[in-house]
Design a protein around this motif. Structure first.
Motif, PDB file in Angstrom:
ATOM      1  N   ASP A  74      -2.378  -6.990  -6.937  1.00 47.95           N
ATOM      2  CA  ASP A  74      -3.671  -6.815  -6.278  1.00 47.95           C
ATOM      3  C   ASP A  74      -3.734  -7.785  -5.096  1.00 47.95           C
ATOM      4  OD1 ASP A  74      -6.275  -6.800  -5.423  1.00 47.95           O
ATOM      5  OD2 ASP A  74      -7.152  -6.845  -7.431  1.00 47.95           O
ATOM      6  N   SER A 119       1.669  -2.361  -4.564  1.00 47.76           N
ATOM      7  CA  SER A 119       0.330  -1.752  -4.661  1.00 47.76           C
ATOM      8  C   SER A 119      -0.198  -2.017  -6.067  1.00 47.76           C
ATOM      9  CB  SER A 119       0.376  -0.241  -4.395  1.00 47.76           C
ATOM     10  OG  SER A 119       1.250   0.365  -5.295  1.00 47.76           O
ATOM     11  N   ARG A 164       0.016   5.569  -1.953  1.00 51.27           N
ATOM     12  CA  ARG A 164      -0.515   6.833  -1.406  1.00 51.27           C
ATOM     13  C   ARG A 164      -0.606   6.714   0.123  1.00 51.27           C
ATOM     14  NH1 ARG A 164      -5.216   4.338  -3.716  1.00 51.27           N
ATOM     15  NH2 ARG A 164      -6.611   3.698  -2.023  1.00 51.27           N
ATOM     16  N   GLY A 165      -1.046   7.799   0.749  1.00 47.09           N
ATOM     17  CA  GLY A 165      -1.361   7.789   2.175  1.00 47.09           C
ATOM     18  C   GLY A 165      -0.179   7.431   3.068  1.00 47.09           C
ATOM     19  N   ILE A 166      -0.463   6.625   4.078  1.00 46.07           N
ATOM     20  CA  ILE A 166       0.537   6.292   5.097  1.00 46.07           C
ATOM     21  C   ILE A 166       1.699   5.497   4.490  1.00 46.07           C
ATOM     22  CG2 ILE A 166       0.883   4.931   7.209  1.00 46.07           C
ATOM     23  CD1 ILE A 166      -2.066   5.689   7.964  1.00 46.07           C
ATOM     24  N   TYR A 204     -14.090  -4.622   8.316  1.00 45.43           N
ATOM     25  CA  TYR A 204     -12.890  -3.836   8.639  1.00 45.43           C
ATOM     26  C   TYR A 204     -12.483  -4.094  10.098  1.00 45.43           C
ATOM     27  CZ  TYR A 204      -9.680   0.120   8.963  1.00 45.43           C
ATOM     28  OH  TYR A 204      -8.560   0.902   9.154  1.00 45.43           O
ATOM     29  N   LYS A 264      -9.046  -6.274  11.240  1.00 44.03           N
ATOM     30  CA  LYS A 264      -8.005  -5.591  12.018  1.00 44.03           C
ATOM     31  C   LYS A 264      -7.803  -6.305  13.363  1.00 44.03           C
ATOM     32  CE  LYS A 264      -6.757  -2.278   9.195  1.00 44.03           C
ATOM     33  NZ  LYS A 264      -5.428  -2.298   8.555  1.00 44.03           N
ATOM     34  N   SER A 312      -5.755  -0.664  13.720  1.00 43.67           N
ATOM     35  CA  SER A 312      -6.720   0.440  13.762  1.00 43.67           C
ATOM     36  C   SER A 312      -7.426   0.394  15.116  1.00 43.67           C
ATOM     37  CB  SER A 312      -7.751   0.241  12.639  1.00 43.67           C
ATOM     38  OG  SER A 312      -8.875   1.072  12.855  1.00 43.67           O
ATOM     39  N   ASN A 361       0.815  -2.655   5.377  1.00 49.11           N
ATOM     40  CA  ASN A 361       0.102  -1.382   5.526  1.00 49.11           C
ATOM     41  C   ASN A 361      -1.173  -1.308   4.680  1.00 49.11           C
ATOM     42  OD1 ASN A 361      -0.161   1.720   5.811  1.00 49.11           O
ATOM     43  ND2 ASN A 361       0.160   1.404   3.611  1.00 49.11           N
ATOM     44  N   LYS A 382      -6.764   9.256   1.790  1.00 49.62           N
ATOM     45  CA  LYS A 382      -7.954   8.969   0.980  1.00 49.62           C
ATOM     46  C   LYS A 382      -8.975   8.132   1.759  1.00 49.62           C
ATOM     47  CE  LYS A 382      -9.186   7.294  -3.607  1.00 49.62           C
ATOM     48  NZ  LYS A 382      -9.011   6.025  -4.290  1.00 49.62           N
ATOM     49  N   GLY A 417       0.826  -1.215   0.000  1.00 47.20           N
ATOM     50  CA  GLY A 417       0.000   0.000   0.000  1.00 47.20           C
ATOM     51  C   GLY A 417       0.854   1.256   0.000  1.00 47.20           C
ATOM     52  N   ALA A 418       1.886   1.262  -0.886  1.00 46.02           N
ATOM     53  CA  ALA A 418       2.824   2.392  -0.895  1.00 46.02           C
ATOM     54  C   ALA A 418       2.458   3.448  -1.935  1.00 46.02           C
ATOM     55  CB  ALA A 418       4.238   1.873  -1.161  1.00 46.02           C
ATOM     56  N   ARG A 443      -6.770   8.495  13.497  1.00 46.93           N
ATOM     57  CA  ARG A 443      -7.381   9.128  12.308  1.00 46.93           C
ATOM     58  C   ARG A 443      -6.329   9.944  11.567  1.00 46.93           C
ATOM     59  NH1 ARG A 443     -13.268  11.211  14.578  1.00 46.93           N
ATOM     60  NH2 ARG A 443     -13.906   9.203  15.411  1.00 46.93           N
TER      61      ARG A 443
HETATM   62  N1  LIG Z   1      -6.298   6.834   7.520  1.00 49.60           N
HETATM   63  C1  LIG Z   1      -6.761   6.500   8.731  1.00 49.60           C
HETATM   64  O1  LIG Z   1      -7.432   7.285   9.406  1.00 49.60           O
HETATM   65  C2  LIG Z   1      -6.433   5.134   9.281  1.00 49.60           C
HETATM   66  C3  LIG Z   1      -6.802   4.861  10.613  1.00 49.60           C
HETATM   67  C4  LIG Z   1      -6.518   3.627  11.161  1.00 49.60           C
HETATM   68  C5  LIG Z   1      -5.875   2.678  10.376  1.00 49.60           C
HETATM   69  N2  LIG Z   1      -5.537   2.957   9.083  1.00 49.60           N
HETATM   70  C6  LIG Z   1      -4.858   1.910   8.301  1.00 49.60           C
HETATM   71  O2  LIG Z   1      -3.697   2.463   7.707  1.00 49.60           O
HETATM   72  C7  LIG Z   1      -3.378   1.724   6.522  1.00 49.60           C
HETATM   73  C8  LIG Z   1      -3.104   2.691   5.382  1.00 49.60           C
HETATM   74  O3  LIG Z   1      -4.298   3.401   5.115  1.00 49.60           O
HETATM   75  P1  LIG Z   1      -4.351   4.854   4.436  1.00 49.60           P
HETATM   76  O4  LIG Z   1      -5.099   5.698   5.336  1.00 49.60           O
HETATM   77  O5  LIG Z   1      -3.002   5.260   3.976  1.00 49.60           O
HETATM   78  O6  LIG Z   1      -5.313   4.504   3.205  1.00 49.60           O
HETATM   79  P2  LIG Z   1      -5.294   4.887   1.655  1.00 49.60           P
HETATM   80  O7  LIG Z   1      -4.801   6.265   1.454  1.00 49.60           O
HETATM   81  O8  LIG Z   1      -6.625   4.506   1.163  1.00 49.60           O
HETATM   82  O9  LIG Z   1      -4.178   3.897   1.069  1.00 49.60           O
HETATM   83  C9  LIG Z   1      -4.417   2.513   1.039  1.00 49.60           C
HETATM   84  C10 LIG Z   1      -3.250   1.812   0.356  1.00 49.60           C
HETATM   85  O10 LIG Z   1      -3.573   0.409   0.313  1.00 49.60           O
HETATM   86  C11 LIG Z   1      -3.421  -0.054  -1.013  1.00 49.60           C
HETATM   87  N3  LIG Z   1      -4.385  -1.088  -1.369  1.00 49.60           N
HETATM   88  C12 LIG Z   1      -5.731  -1.071  -1.164  1.00 49.60           C
HETATM   89  N4  LIG Z   1      -6.291  -2.152  -1.734  1.00 49.60           N
HETATM   90  C13 LIG Z   1      -5.276  -2.858  -2.322  1.00 49.60           C
HETATM   91  C14 LIG Z   1      -5.211  -4.055  -3.082  1.00 49.60           C
HETATM   92  N5  LIG Z   1      -6.317  -4.749  -3.402  1.00 49.60           N
HETATM   93  N6  LIG Z   1      -4.012  -4.466  -3.514  1.00 49.60           N
HETATM   94  C15 LIG Z   1      -2.885  -3.768  -3.248  1.00 49.60           C
HETATM   95  N7  LIG Z   1      -2.877  -2.633  -2.519  1.00 49.60           N
HETATM   96  C16 LIG Z   1      -4.066  -2.182  -2.089  1.00 49.60           C
HETATM   97  C17 LIG Z   1      -3.646   1.174  -1.894  1.00 49.60           C
HETATM   98  O11 LIG Z   1      -2.935   1.015  -3.130  1.00 49.60           O
HETATM   99  P3  LIG Z   1      -3.642   0.825  -4.564  1.00 49.60           P
HETATM  100  O12 LIG Z   1      -5.029   1.377  -4.481  1.00 49.60           O
HETATM  101  O13 LIG Z   1      -2.723   1.568  -5.473  1.00 49.60           O
HETATM  102  O14 LIG Z   1      -3.591  -0.649  -4.783  1.00 49.60           O
HETATM  103  C18 LIG Z   1      -3.036   2.296  -1.054  1.00 49.60           C
HETATM  104  O15 LIG Z   1      -1.661   2.429  -1.342  1.00 49.60           O
HETATM  105  C19 LIG Z   1      -4.560   0.795   6.275  1.00 49.60           C
HETATM  106  O16 LIG Z   1      -4.246  -0.500   6.723  1.00 49.60           O
HETATM  107  C20 LIG Z   1      -5.665   1.388   7.143  1.00 49.60           C
HETATM  108  O17 LIG Z   1      -6.605   0.414   7.543  1.00 49.60           O
HETATM  109  C21 LIG Z   1      -5.805   4.163   8.527  1.00 49.60           C
END
Ligand SMILES: NC(=O)c1ccc[n+]([C@@H]2O[C@H](COP(=O)([O-])OP(=O)(O)OC[C@H]3O[C@@H](n4cnc5c(N)ncnc54)[C@H](OP(=O)(O)O)[C@@H]3O)[C@@H](O)[C@H]2O)c1
Length: 248
Positions: free
Chosen positions: A56, A32, A11-13, A154, A158, A141, A87, A189, A8-9, A185
């Motif tokens: 995927d 990703s 975007r985001g975290i 979800y 987790k 989470s 991630n 995206k 999941g590199a 939080r």
């Molecule tokens: N943001 C928050 O508030 C929050 C809070 C608690 C926990 N988290 C956790 O933090 C982690 C990162 O989340 P984020 O907030 O950075 O979310 P995000 O911006 O939606 O990014 C999600 C990442 O996961 C990848 N991903 C999703 N589905 C995939 C698939 N089928 N195959 C390969 N890669 C996939 C996406 O890449 P592609 O779409 O390019 O494949 C993207 O790089 C997650 O585990 C999330 O549950 C986030």
């Protein structure tokens, strides 16, 4: 040479973590579906080697081939540190269980739980003779401990990931530093998607809208700095689920 495998590199975290650890004598392995071309070129300008794997994670029957490919780019004789960061994650389907197609629930289970669990297994198997430092960080989470209306899969996945973290620690904790990390939080995206939900599907939506308006979301950069500390410093006990609150 230090190696970081980050899912999941794109975007985001995950992207923020790649930027944070992608310095010096380091090789990054970024997984990703979306493109990481721009990120790769920015990081490699700093002298860091970067490999990308378009994959995927809902197609978990391909995990063995994926890890074969990743480890073909890791020289175990030369490496002194290898980290796996699970991630990648997804929230959908959002709404009470029973509402959506079975396929949507399957995908959530595969991406959030089956893929990271199998990646842990492959990582541990392929590093069995390695005598450098090993780290696993599973991104958790607050939902792992709270059953939110509309997030059945979800929350459950987790919670399962937290248990895999604990189980790996019981079995391999002397050899591998394994951690969960709850980022809180964070302004990505995923939060955008939460705020678009109807209160019928996700009853806490207003508190997420308020949090954005109040500017109290964590930045991905801040979270990535904490994740690097969890991975690279011996500040936390192996097996623990670290949260951003542990840094206050
Ligand atoms: N943001 C928050 O508030 C929050 C809070 C608690 C926990 N988290 C956790 O933090 C982690 C990162 O989340 P984020 O907030 O950075 O979310 P995000 O911006 O939606 O990014 C999600 C990442 O996961 C990848 N991903 C999703 N589905 C995939 C698939 N089928 N195959 C390969 N890669 C996939 C996406 O890449 P592609 O779409 O390019 O494949 C993207 O790089 C997650 O585990 C999330 O549950 C986030």
């Amino acid at each position: 040479m230090r190696h970081y495998i980050i899912t999941g590199a794109s975007r985001g975290i995950g992207e923020a973590l790649a930027r944070e650890v992608g310095l010096g004598d380091t090789t990054l392995h970024l997984v990703s579906r979306g493109s990481v071309t721009e990120l790769m070129s920015q990081i490699s300008r700093k002298g860091t080697e970067v490999f990308s794997y378009a994959f995927d994670l809902s197609r978990t029957d391909g995990i063995t081939i994926l890890t074969e490919e990743i480890f073909s780019n890791i020289d175990l004789n030369e490496a002194n540190y290898i980290a796996l960061v699970n991630n990648a994650g997804m929230l959908e389907p959002i709404g009470p269980i029973g509402k959506h197609e079975t396929e949507a629930y399957r995908k959530n289970l595969e991406v959030n739980f089956v893929a990271p669990t199998l990646l842990c297994h492959e990582f541990i198997k392929r590093t069995s003779g390695f005598d450098g430092q090993l780290r696993i960080l599973n991104v958790s989470s607050g939902a792992a401990k709270n059953a939110y209306y509309g997030w059945s899969h979800y929350c459950s996945t987790k919670a399962g990931l937290d248990m895999i973290t604990a189980a790996i620690n019981v079995e391999h904790g002397k050899r591998i530093g394994v951690f969960g990390f709850n980022p809180g939080r964070t302004d990505t995206k995923m939060q955008d998607e939460i705020r678009e939900q109807s209160p019928e599907d996700f009853e806490h939506v207003q508190s997420f809208i308020d949090a954005k308006e109040q500017g109290i979301l964590n930045s991905p950069q801040k979270v990535a700095i904490m994740m690097k500390i969890v991975l690279d410093e011996d500040r936390f006990e192996t097996g623990s689920i670290v949260s951003t609150r542990d840094f206050n």
